[in-house]
Design an enzyme around this catalytic site. Structure first.
Site, PDB file in Angstrom:
ATOM      1  N   GLY A  30       7.571  17.649-101.265  1.00  0.00           N
ATOM      2  CA  GLY A  30       7.644  17.467-102.716  1.00  0.00           C
ATOM      3  C   GLY A  30       6.325  17.003-103.312  1.00  0.00           C
ATOM      4  N   HIS A  36       1.084  23.899-102.872  1.00  0.00           N
ATOM      5  CA  HIS A  36       2.466  24.220-102.477  1.00  0.00           C
ATOM      6  C   HIS A  36       2.919  25.525-103.139  1.00  0.00           C
ATOM      7  CE1 HIS A  36       2.689  19.640-102.226  1.00  0.00           C
ATOM      8  NE2 HIS A  36       3.025  20.001-101.005  1.00  0.00           N
ATOM      9  N   LYS A 148      -4.335  23.697 -94.899  1.00  0.00           N
ATOM     10  CA  LYS A 148      -4.790  22.344 -95.255  1.00  0.00           C
ATOM     11  C   LYS A 148      -4.433  21.371 -94.117  1.00  0.00           C
ATOM     12  CE  LYS A 148      -5.410  18.541 -97.851  1.00  0.00           C
ATOM     13  NZ  LYS A 148      -4.263  17.722 -97.697  1.00  0.00           N
ATOM     14  N   SER A 184      -3.776  17.839-102.841  1.00  0.00           N
ATOM     15  CA  SER A 184      -2.908  17.045-101.967  1.00  0.00           C
ATOM     16  C   SER A 184      -2.023  16.167-102.839  1.00  0.00           C
ATOM     17  CB  SER A 184      -3.772  16.155-101.058  1.00  0.00           C
ATOM     18  OG  SER A 184      -2.992  15.117-100.506  1.00  0.00           O
ATOM     19  N   SER A 185      -0.800  15.954-102.390  1.00  0.00           N
ATOM     20  CA  SER A 185       0.085  15.051-103.135  1.00  0.00           C
ATOM     21  C   SER A 185      -0.517  13.652-103.180  1.00  0.00           C
ATOM     22  CB  SER A 185       1.461  14.994-102.468  1.00  0.00           C
ATOM     23  OG  SER A 185       1.974  16.304-102.328  1.00  0.00           O
TER      24      SER A 185
HETATM   25  P1  AMP Z   1       3.354  18.549 -97.718  1.00  0.00           P
HETATM   26  O1  AMP Z   1       4.271  18.500 -98.906  1.00  0.00           O
HETATM   27  O2  AMP Z   1       2.103  17.783 -97.908  1.00  0.00           O
HETATM   28  O3  AMP Z   1       4.076  18.275 -96.435  1.00  0.00           O
HETATM   29  O4  AMP Z   1       2.888  20.057 -97.626  1.00  0.00           O
HETATM   30  C1  AMP Z   1       3.805  21.113 -97.550  1.00  0.00           C
HETATM   31  C2  AMP Z   1       3.065  22.372 -97.191  1.00  0.00           C
HETATM   32  O5  AMP Z   1       2.092  22.660 -98.187  1.00  0.00           O
HETATM   33  C3  AMP Z   1       2.298  22.261 -95.857  1.00  0.00           C
HETATM   34  O6  AMP Z   1       2.428  23.470 -95.145  1.00  0.00           O
HETATM   35  C4  AMP Z   1       0.887  22.020 -96.314  1.00  0.00           C
HETATM   36  O7  AMP Z   1      -0.085  22.456 -95.392  1.00  0.00           O
HETATM   37  C5  AMP Z   1       0.842  22.865 -97.578  1.00  0.00           C
HETATM   38  N1  AMP Z   1      -0.249  22.405 -98.459  1.00  0.00           N
HETATM   39  C6  AMP Z   1      -0.485  21.149 -98.892  1.00  0.00           C
HETATM   40  N2  AMP Z   1      -1.605  21.100 -99.635  1.00  0.00           N
HETATM   41  C7  AMP Z   1      -2.101  22.361 -99.668  1.00  0.00           C
HETATM   42  C8  AMP Z   1      -3.252  22.970-100.257  1.00  0.00           C
HETATM   43  N3  AMP Z   1      -4.129  22.272-100.964  1.00  0.00           N
HETATM   44  N4  AMP Z   1      -3.432  24.291-100.061  1.00  0.00           N
HETATM   45  C9  AMP Z   1      -2.554  25.027 -99.321  1.00  0.00           C
HETATM   46  N5  AMP Z   1      -1.455  24.516 -98.745  1.00  0.00           N
HETATM   47  C10 AMP Z   1      -1.223  23.206 -98.912  1.00  0.00           C
END
Ligand code: AMP
Length: 279
Positions: A30, A36, A148, A184-185
């Site tokens: 989220g 995302h 990422k 990034s979140s």
């Molecule tokens: P997370 O919510 O941080 O667990 O990320 C969920 C998915 O989104 C994971 O597969 C991450 O690698 C991908 N993701 C997060 N940030 C980025 C970004 N800046 N570019 C591409 N994919 C991302």
């Protein structure tokens, strides 16, 4: 758009869909940003039905990490997914996915050593286990992960290969802000000053790439160059800078052009940011 909390309900829903359609899963925690959403857009191109999961997985956080403060803007996340035409969002609670007596884990060995694996003990055990569970529940044809979190992507690919899971894993490119910061979140934690300092991660990686292209391939030398770019500001602390083979994640002493992952983690204030580049 159906928002489903219960794994059983989701499984019933999916068993109907799967008779005639292909399914892509996009697992997330989220606090959705364009990174995302790029995965969701790619998923839409690759399959008939896209399922996005939103779950802040407690077992991948260390005891001193940010599980409690991790952003959870569910309403705006759902609005973003609705706008993209996502038909199903899976939003389980901790109790839905972890039995009080949970005792089964997925441990991927070699590729989880070093990089974030060394700095966040237990992190990839939590990641592999939750992804395995989400794959078992959603039974997709395809699952999409971002480059990422490169070590996470390789960990999942390795798990899929080793456990004969018939799902195609797709890695999607890193989406960046206009000034180069990887989305990034956790960027929401940064103050204005820290947001500016955070640019040094990508700047450092780009300088390392340029230096490589000019013929300097020693990882030790490249590490010093990266360190110089990060500088000695009191709010910046390098957690790691490493060069690894992009497929096996084996450590490299010399960059192999075309085959090298250059990855870093840097604390900007209290926020730990990661970034990487393939050279
Ligand atoms: P997370 O919510 O941080 O667990 O990320 C969920 C998915 O989104 C994971 O597969 C991450 O690698 C991908 N993701 C997060 N940030 C980025 C970004 N800046 N570019 C591409 N994919 C991302």
């Amino acid at each position: 758009m159906k928002v489903i909390k219960s794994p059983t309900k989701l499984q019933n829903e999916i068993s109907k869909i799967r008779k005639s359609k292909t399914i892509a899963l996009v697992p997330t925690m989220g606090a959705l940003h364009e990174g995302h959403l790029s995965l969701v857009k790619l998923a839409k191109k690759k399959a008939d039905v896209v399922i996005v999961s939103i779950f802040v997985n407690p077992t991948q956080f260390g005891p001193k990490e940010d599980l409690n403060t991790y952003p959870r803007p569910l309403k705006s996340d759902l609005a973003k997914l609705k706008k993209l035409g996502v038909p199903i969002v899976f939003t389980p609670q901790k109790e839905d996915l972890y039995n009080k007596d949970h005792q089964s884990w997925i441990h991927v060995e070699k590729v989880t050593k070093g990089l974030c694996g060394a700095k966040r003990p237990g992190h990839f055990r939590g990641v592999a286990t939750i992804v395995f569970k989400l794959l078992m529940i959603t039974n997709p044809h395809i699952a999409i992960f971002g480059c990422k979190d490169y070590q996470q992507l390789v960990t999942i690919q390795t798990m899929i290969r080793d456990l004969n899971i018939p799902i195609k894993i797709i890695g999607a490119p890193i989406v960046r802000e206009k000034d180069g910061l990887a989305m990034s979140s956790r960027n929401t934690y940064l103050s204005i000053e820290e947001r500016t300092l955070a640019l040094r991660l990508n700047q450092g990686l780009k300088i390392v790439k340029r230096t490589c292209q000019q013929g300097t391939l020693s990882v030790k030398t490249l590490g010093s160059i990266f360190q110089k770019t990060i500088g000695s500001h009191k709010k910046l602390k390098i957690d790691y800078f490493e060069c690894r083979h992009k497929k096996s994640l084996e450590e490299l002493k010399m960059v192999k052009p075309g085959e090298t992952l250059v990855a870093c983690a840097v604390f900007v204030g209290k926020t730990r940011l990661i970034d990487n580049i393939i050279i």
